[in-house]
Design a protein around this motif. Sequence first.
Motif, short mmCIF file in Angstrom:
data_model
loop_
_atom_site.label_atom_id
_atom_site.label_comp_id
_atom_site.label_asym_id
_atom_site.label_seq_id
_atom_site.Cartn_x
_atom_site.Cartn_y
_atom_site.Cartn_z
N THR A 1 0.78 -1.18 0.16
CA THR A 1 0.04 0.04 -0.14
C THR A 1 0.66 1.29 0.20
O THR A 1 0.19 2.35 0.04
N PHE B 1 1.04 6.28 -6.49
CA PHE B 1 0.48 4.79 -7.14
C PHE B 1 1.19 3.72 -6.30
O PHE B 1 2.55 3.59 -6.26
N ASP C 1 -2.45 -0.42 -5.99
CA ASP C 1 -3.21 0.41 -6.81
C ASP C 1 -2.97 -0.34 -8.28
O ASP C 1 -3.97 -0.48 -9.03
N GLU D 1 -10.70 2.28 -7.09
CA GLU D 1 -10.05 2.17 -6.08
C GLU D 1 -8.61 2.43 -6.15
O GLU D 1 -7.72 2.93 -5.72
N GLY D 2 -8.35 1.61 -7.36
CA GLY D 2 -6.65 1.93 -7.85
C GLY D 2 -6.33 3.22 -7.99
O GLY D 2 -4.95 3.65 -7.78
N GLY E 1 -7.54 5.80 -6.12
CA GLY E 1 -7.50 6.48 -5.06
C GLY E 1 -9.26 6.77 -4.69
O GLY E 1 -9.39 7.51 -3.54
#
Length: 265
Positions: A76, A87, A91, A209-210, A212
């Motif tokens: 993460t 990233f 992600d 979600e990747g 953000g």
Amino acid sequence: MDSLLQLANDPTAWAALATLVVMEIVLGIDNLIFISILTNKLPPEHQQKARRIGIGLALILRLGLLATIAYIVALTQPVFKVFGKGFSWRDLILIAGGLFLLWKATKEIHHTVDPEPEGHDTLGGKAAIGFTAAIGQILVLDLVFSIDSIITAVGMTEHVPIMVVAVLAAVTVMLLAADPLSRFIAANPTVVMLALGFLIMIGMTLIAEGFGAHVPKGYIYTAMAFSAGVEGLNMLARRRRRGPSSTTTSSSPAGRPLKRDGGQA
């Protein structure tokens, strides 16, 4: 051993376990839908075996990731930035998995609406796919969903035994539900299109979600439940319309069948 006994006597740990089990089962629905509609395109004698292997791989990946939980948490951390947006490896994996789902589901919807000659790799059409190709595609999605599942578990509890029990419970439910779900999809072709629509929505969620954007899972599964409920009403309506015509035969008072114009044969 002492730590396990302490967890067993801790009401907070039981509450965390119950919550995590429910969360893992809900997250496993996405994985199970993909496995079900993909394995239904295999020859009948290979379908159950492929489902067992696919779900078994999901279990192995989840337990393996739990064994390297420190590394998973590190996924993460941002590894590079683009226009000020960081990233992480998580992600990138979510974005890649989402793009794969979008590509696969869109391709299969296209083939369902405009089928190609038999022999092409389709989920919604009549063609079968190779066993190895099916397992490979299941493995790709297993990896994406497993990483998402474990990171979710890490965010809910710090106790690895609780995570292991939750993962085992979720995978057990997947094993029990896999065959009935696959039979239901096979018996109701319109459900395939609905399931492919679900995969597109899930793919978009992974991509968001990747990048953000947090998408509450409750919204996603509420939409899926509502769509499934509408489809269930449509199926019930179709069954009622077919029922009288398929179970009874119109006849004249003399017992002779009626012609289309209402006259006697």
